[in-house]
Motif scaffolding. Sequence first.
Motif, mmCIF file in Angstrom:
data_model
loop_
_atom_site.group_PDB
_atom_site.id
_atom_site.type_symbol
_atom_site.label_atom_id
_atom_site.label_comp_id
_atom_site.label_asym_id
_atom_site.label_seq_id
_atom_site.Cartn_x
_atom_site.Cartn_y
_atom_site.Cartn_z
ATOM 1 N N ILE A 92 0.807 -1.218 0.000
ATOM 2 C CA ILE A 92 0.000 0.000 0.000
ATOM 3 C C ILE A 92 0.840 1.267 0.000
ATOM 4 C CG2 ILE A 92 -0.206 0.105 2.535
ATOM 5 C CD1 ILE A 92 -3.098 1.087 2.079
ATOM 6 N N LEU A 93 2.059 1.225 0.523
ATOM 7 C CA LEU A 93 2.900 2.415 0.605
ATOM 8 C C LEU A 93 3.672 2.693 -0.682
ATOM 9 C CD1 LEU A 93 4.314 1.969 4.232
ATOM 10 C CD2 LEU A 93 2.461 3.468 3.484
ATOM 11 N N LEU A 94 3.505 1.835 -1.683
ATOM 12 C CA LEU A 94 4.239 1.995 -2.938
ATOM 13 C C LEU A 94 3.288 2.232 -4.110
ATOM 14 C CD1 LEU A 94 6.835 -0.913 -2.636
ATOM 15 C CD2 LEU A 94 7.284 1.529 -2.335
ATOM 16 N N ASN A 296 10.129 1.151 12.445
ATOM 17 C CA ASN A 296 9.827 -0.268 12.631
ATOM 18 C C ASN A 296 8.918 -0.802 11.524
ATOM 19 O OD1 ASN A 296 10.276 -2.627 14.149
ATOM 20 N ND2 ASN A 296 8.308 -2.431 15.201
ATOM 21 N N GLU A 297 9.138 -0.311 10.305
ATOM 22 C CA GLU A 297 8.338 -0.711 9.153
ATOM 23 C C GLU A 297 9.070 -1.827 8.411
ATOM 24 O OE1 GLU A 297 5.751 -1.547 7.148
ATOM 25 O OE2 GLU A 297 5.068 0.439 7.780
ATOM 26 N N SER A 298 8.590 -3.053 8.568
ATOM 27 C CA SER A 298 9.267 -4.210 7.972
ATOM 28 C C SER A 298 8.949 -4.400 6.494
ATOM 29 C CB SER A 298 8.908 -5.488 8.741
ATOM 30 O OG SER A 298 9.632 -6.596 8.259
ATOM 31 N N HIS A 299 7.943 -3.712 5.965
ATOM 32 C CA HIS A 299 7.595 -3.883 4.559
ATOM 33 C C HIS A 299 8.749 -3.430 3.663
ATOM 34 C CE1 HIS A 299 3.635 -3.898 6.536
ATOM 35 N NE2 HIS A 299 3.304 -4.723 5.565
ATOM 36 N N LYS A 300 8.906 -4.133 2.555
ATOM 37 C CA LYS A 300 10.055 -3.892 1.689
ATOM 38 C C LYS A 300 9.830 -2.701 0.756
ATOM 39 C CE LYS A 300 11.688 -7.474 3.643
ATOM 40 N NZ LYS A 300 10.619 -7.472 4.661
ATOM 41 N N ASN A 301 10.928 -2.003 0.440
ATOM 42 C CA ASN A 301 10.868 -0.863 -0.468
ATOM 43 C C ASN A 301 10.965 -1.333 -1.919
ATOM 44 O OD1 ASN A 301 13.651 -1.310 -0.950
ATOM 45 N ND2 ASN A 301 14.224 0.083 0.712
ATOM 46 N N ALA A 302 10.864 -0.385 -2.851
ATOM 47 C CA ALA A 302 10.841 -0.731 -4.272
ATOM 48 C C ALA A 302 12.129 -1.409 -4.717
ATOM 49 C CB ALA A 302 10.592 0.528 -5.095
ATOM 50 N N LYS A 303 13.275 -0.961 -4.210
ATOM 51 C CA LYS A 303 14.554 -1.562 -4.595
ATOM 52 C C LYS A 303 14.624 -3.016 -4.148
ATOM 53 C CE LYS A 303 19.559 -1.120 -3.996
ATOM 54 N NZ LYS A 303 20.661 -0.354 -3.344
ATOM 55 N N ALA A 304 14.232 -3.278 -2.904
ATOM 56 C CA ALA A 304 14.264 -4.646 -2.394
ATOM 57 C C ALA A 304 13.327 -5.556 -3.185
ATOM 58 C CB ALA A 304 13.887 -4.659 -0.916
ATOM 59 N N LEU A 305 12.147 -5.055 -3.534
ATOM 60 C CA LEU A 305 11.200 -5.851 -4.309
ATOM 61 C C LEU A 305 11.730 -6.102 -5.720
ATOM 62 C CD1 LEU A 305 7.833 -4.249 -3.136
ATOM 63 C CD2 LEU A 305 8.825 -6.436 -2.427
ATOM 64 N N GLY A 306 12.488 -5.149 -6.250
ATOM 65 C CA GLY A 306 13.132 -5.366 -7.542
ATOM 66 C C GLY A 306 14.149 -6.488 -7.471
ATOM 67 N N VAL A 307 14.912 -6.540 -6.380
ATOM 68 C CA VAL A 307 15.879 -7.622 -6.167
ATOM 69 C C VAL A 307 15.152 -8.961 -6.067
ATOM 70 C CG1 VAL A 307 17.498 -8.597 -4.475
ATOM 71 C CG2 VAL A 307 17.658 -6.182 -5.108
ATOM 72 N N MET A 308 14.026 -8.970 -5.378
ATOM 73 C CA MET A 308 13.256 -10.209 -5.237
ATOM 74 C C MET A 308 12.662 -10.647 -6.577
ATOM 75 S SD MET A 308 11.442 -9.502 -1.520
ATOM 76 C CE MET A 308 10.820 -11.174 -1.289
ATOM 77 N N ALA A 309 12.264 -9.685 -7.396
ATOM 78 C CA ALA A 309 11.752 -10.023 -8.732
ATOM 79 C C ALA A 309 12.850 -10.660 -9.577
ATOM 80 C CB ALA A 309 11.206 -8.768 -9.407
ATOM 81 N N GLU A 310 14.056 -10.108 -9.516
ATOM 82 C CA GLU A 310 15.196 -10.673 -10.249
ATOM 83 C C GLU A 310 15.499 -12.086 -9.763
ATOM 84 O OE1 GLU A 310 17.187 -9.555 -12.650
ATOM 85 O OE2 GLU A 310 16.863 -7.383 -12.798
ATOM 86 N N LEU A 311 15.413 -12.290 -8.451
ATOM 87 C CA LEU A 311 15.674 -13.612 -7.890
ATOM 88 C C LEU A 311 14.636 -14.617 -8.376
ATOM 89 C CD1 LEU A 311 17.113 -15.547 -5.921
ATOM 90 C CD2 LEU A 311 15.674 -14.614 -4.090
#
Length: 325
Positions: A92-94, A296-311
């Motif tokens: 929701i934050l992205l 204390n926001e554990s949700h991932k940012n756009a860069k991290a989600l991009g890394v996960m998409a590549e993985l």
Amino acid sequence: MRKIFVSFLAVASFLFLSEMGLRLFWEMAPSVRRPFYQRSKNPFIRYELIPNAESGSVKINSAGFRGPEIKIEKPKDTYRILMLGDSELFSILLPEKDNLSRQLEKLLNEKSSGLKFEVLNTGVEGYNTYQEFEVLKDKGLRYYPDLVVLNYVLNDPEPGEFYFGNNFLSRNSALYRYCVYRVKKGLIKRERKRLKIKTEPDHFNYLHSGESFIHLKNTILEMSSMLEERKIKLVVNIFPVSSLAVNDFKENYPYGHLHKMIKDIAHKNIIWVDAIEEFNRLGMTPQEVSINYQYNESHKNAKALGVMAELLYRVFQENKLISGI
């Protein structure tokens, strides 16, 4: 005899009115309340997104998913991936373009040699794995997915008090569900007090023990077997925790044993993906992958989600899940 009949009628009337009243007015409160949620007709899902709702940067399509419109009938030369998850997937934050589903879809289409890829984001804030399985059965399979990705977060075994047996009364009686809910909620509250569950590590360790973990394990195994019968592979993608309780993803990461527990759930139709390994390979810290670590926001940012998409893309390649990429 007349007294017995009157007593029976009084009890039957009370049960009937209780059932009707609970169906109309009682709702197990969702984890979140936003203008794009409504109560679900499926009592096991509990709440769901309102089709065509819009709030801020969030737009819900006519299917009741976040993302662009999607037709039930799959177009020719199209490979469809269904993603199940909670708030980490919903994001929701992205902006829409930055969530995991959209980044993976964009990457796959850029790398494709002919296929068109559609990635459906069925994530809903606060869902647990059991609700996600219900979404798959109730809504997801009608879109004929070629692959299913279950996005796993360490709070996914909760909440135990909402687990009902899969029987006639559970599915058809609000009164029965209410009584079971009240009893289980009280028992869990008492157990947590006895075990002195206070910190985040306490909470996650508690969720991965006893009845909660058994229920989770059985749900994942049942999901995998059901998909195997349809010749659909299940990829389980584990999101590492990046809260203030986590200083790094290496030896000080407090949840490594829980990741192992999850990956030890064995089924030949499951492929496991653990983003913590990729974050460590790239030298990324919890502070760098969180959308707002200091709060204390554990949700991932756009860069991290991009890394996960590549993985995920590499895992698809290595396991030959998709021809043409």
